[in-house]
Motif scaffolding. Structure first.
Motif, mmCIF file in Angstrom:
data_model
loop_
_atom_site.group_PDB
_atom_site.id
_atom_site.type_symbol
_atom_site.label_atom_id
_atom_site.label_comp_id
_atom_site.label_asym_id
_atom_site.label_seq_id
_atom_site.Cartn_x
_atom_site.Cartn_y
_atom_site.Cartn_z
ATOM 1 N N ILE A 1 0.871 -1.176 0.000
ATOM 2 C CA ILE A 1 0.000 0.000 0.000
ATOM 3 C C ILE A 1 0.910 1.229 0.000
ATOM 4 O O ILE A 1 1.595 1.517 0.979
ATOM 5 C CB ILE A 1 -0.936 0.013 1.224
ATOM 6 C CG1 ILE A 1 -1.775 -1.265 1.281
ATOM 7 C CG2 ILE A 1 -1.819 1.261 1.204
ATOM 8 C CD1 ILE A 1 -2.657 -1.515 0.074
ATOM 9 N N ALA A 2 0.931 1.938 -1.126
ATOM 10 C CA ALA A 2 1.837 3.073 -1.294
ATOM 11 C C ALA A 2 1.227 4.383 -0.790
ATOM 12 O O ALA A 2 1.929 5.230 -0.240
ATOM 13 C CB ALA A 2 2.231 3.214 -2.762
ATOM 14 N N ARG A 3 -0.080 4.531 -0.989
ATOM 15 C CA ARG A 3 -0.766 5.768 -0.614
ATOM 16 C C ARG A 3 -2.209 5.458 -0.281
ATOM 17 O O ARG A 3 -2.822 4.585 -0.911
ATOM 18 C CB ARG A 3 -0.732 6.725 -1.807
ATOM 19 C CG ARG A 3 -0.144 8.038 -1.539
ATOM 20 C CD ARG A 3 0.077 8.935 -2.756
ATOM 21 N NE ARG A 3 -0.874 8.896 -3.832
ATOM 22 C CZ ARG A 3 -0.528 8.811 -5.126
ATOM 23 N NH1 ARG A 3 0.728 8.709 -5.467
ATOM 24 N NH2 ARG A 3 -1.435 8.824 -6.056
ATOM 25 N N GLY B 1 2.554 1.224 3.475
ATOM 26 C CA GLY B 1 3.681 0.332 3.703
ATOM 27 C C GLY B 1 3.267 -1.107 3.985
ATOM 28 O O GLY B 1 4.101 -2.008 3.973
ATOM 29 N N GLN B 2 1.983 -1.334 4.236
ATOM 30 C CA GLN B 2 1.497 -2.683 4.531
ATOM 31 C C GLN B 2 1.511 -3.534 3.268
ATOM 32 O O GLN B 2 1.242 -3.065 2.172
ATOM 33 C CB GLN B 2 0.079 -2.612 5.094
ATOM 34 C CG GLN B 2 -0.484 -3.959 5.504
ATOM 35 C CD GLN B 2 -1.802 -3.825 6.242
ATOM 36 O OE1 GLN B 2 -2.144 -2.764 6.742
ATOM 37 N NE2 GLN B 2 -2.538 -4.912 6.299
ATOM 38 N N ARG B 3 1.815 -4.817 3.432
ATOM 39 C CA ARG B 3 1.825 -5.771 2.313
ATOM 40 C C ARG B 3 0.486 -6.497 2.253
ATOM 41 O O ARG B 3 -0.058 -6.899 3.288
ATOM 42 C CB ARG B 3 2.955 -6.775 2.490
ATOM 43 C CG ARG B 3 4.328 -6.149 2.647
ATOM 44 C CD ARG B 3 4.999 -5.809 1.354
ATOM 45 N NE ARG B 3 5.443 -7.027 0.724
ATOM 46 C CZ ARG B 3 5.644 -7.149 -0.585
ATOM 47 N NH1 ARG B 3 5.435 -6.140 -1.382
ATOM 48 N NH2 ARG B 3 6.044 -8.280 -1.099
ATOM 49 N N GLU C 1 1.474 -0.653 -5.011
ATOM 50 C CA GLU C 1 2.684 -0.876 -5.815
ATOM 51 C C GLU C 1 2.908 -2.381 -5.888
ATOM 52 O O GLU C 1 2.962 -3.053 -4.859
ATOM 53 C CB GLU C 1 3.881 -0.204 -5.155
ATOM 54 C CG GLU C 1 5.146 -0.284 -5.975
ATOM 55 C CD GLU C 1 6.273 0.506 -5.330
ATOM 56 O OE1 GLU C 1 7.407 -0.010 -5.329
ATOM 57 O OE2 GLU C 1 6.016 1.619 -4.830
ATOM 58 N N SER C 2 3.006 -2.889 -7.132
ATOM 59 C CA SER C 2 3.140 -4.332 -7.292
ATOM 60 C C SER C 2 3.848 -4.677 -8.596
ATOM 61 O O SER C 2 3.786 -3.919 -9.570
ATOM 62 C CB SER C 2 1.753 -4.987 -7.286
ATOM 63 O OG SER C 2 1.847 -6.356 -7.576
ATOM 64 N N SER C 3 4.459 -5.847 -8.609
ATOM 65 C CA SER C 3 5.133 -6.321 -9.826
ATOM 66 C C SER C 3 4.151 -6.622 -10.952
ATOM 67 O O SER C 3 4.547 -6.683 -12.114
ATOM 68 C CB SER C 3 5.952 -7.583 -9.508
ATOM 69 O OG SER C 3 5.093 -8.621 -9.040
ATOM 70 N N ILE C 4 2.876 -6.792 -10.635
ATOM 71 C CA ILE C 4 1.895 -7.091 -11.695
ATOM 72 C C ILE C 4 1.293 -5.845 -12.326
ATOM 73 O O ILE C 4 0.526 -5.950 -13.282
ATOM 74 C CB ILE C 4 0.750 -8.000 -11.202
ATOM 75 C CG1 ILE C 4 -0.103 -7.293 -10.149
ATOM 76 C CG2 ILE C 4 1.256 -9.332 -10.723
ATOM 77 C CD1 ILE C 4 -1.469 -7.901 -9.976
ATOM 78 N N THR C 5 1.635 -4.659 -11.825
ATOM 79 C CA THR C 5 1.047 -3.425 -12.345
ATOM 80 C C THR C 5 1.133 -3.313 -13.866
ATOM 81 O O THR C 5 0.136 -2.961 -14.507
ATOM 82 C CB THR C 5 1.671 -2.186 -11.668
ATOM 83 O OG1 THR C 5 1.497 -2.301 -10.254
ATOM 84 C CG2 THR C 5 1.031 -0.898 -12.154
#
Length: 196
Positions: free
Chosen positions: A12-14, A77-79, A27-31
């Motif tokens: 969680i970026a924002r 910042g949470q995953r 924010e993720s690698s699948i974006t």
């Protein structure tokens, strides 16, 4: 429709509040694979991608979703666990998961075993008929098998792969998770309730 087999994790970026809604930038690698209007499960909650910027995308949670899930507890910042929706013809490795979270459950015990982890969760007692021994349940988007099912608690065991590749490694006693009961059980219970 999802399977409960987590593809990746996101951060969680924002977090932005707009009226009674909350927007989460993830924010993720699948974006790069995503498109606007796509359904993606986040900790088991089906949310629609509404914007994409660089390596982040935005989803919106409405008041009903915030009230029934653990999204209101999310912090920057949470995953979170992420799964894209099932495509016709894909393998069904977990169980049918709608991404429509029914309630939250609380971890009441976490025990490290030799090679796995045992988690016990307390859930709303009024949903007791939906938890059965060796039945399926979805916790934070992860398809799991229930054992030691009681009227308001049940246990699951997590293998090392799942522990390392989902946010189960961050769950401790007192952690609130999303729970989706098996859809077949929900239909059978409803059928019985209306006397059909």
């Amino acid at each position: 429709m999802f399977t409960g087999i987590i593809e990746t994790m996101g951060t969680i970026a924002r977090i932005e509040k707009t009226g009674s809604n909350v927007d989460f930038w993830v924010e993720s690698s699948i974006t790069p694979e995503l498109k606007i209007d796509q359904s993606v499960a986040h900790n088991g909650v089906c949310l629609t991608v509404v914007a994409i910027e660089a390596n982040q995308y935005r989803v919106t949670a409405v008041a009903e979703t915030l009230a029934k899930t653990n999204l209101g507890h999310w912090q920057e910042g949470q995953r979170v666990n992420i799964e894209c929706s099932l495509k016709v013809g894909d393998r069904l490795d977990g169980h049918f998961v709608q991404g429509h979270v029914d309630a939250t459950a609380v971890c009441v015990r976490k025990e490290t075993l030799e090679g796995s982890w045992l988690f016990r969760f307390r859930f709303p007692k009024e949903s007791a008929a939906l938890i059965i021994e060796k039945g399926s349940v979805c916790l934070n988007g992860v398809s799991l098998t229930v054992f030691d099912a009681g009227t308001d608690e049940f246990t699951v065991t997590i293998i090392p792969y799942t522990y390392e590749h989902t946010n189960f490694h961050a769950i401790a006693e007192g952690t609130v998770v999303n729970i989706e009961f098996d859809v077949l059980g929900k239909y059978l219970l409803r059928h019985k309730q209306i006397g059909a």
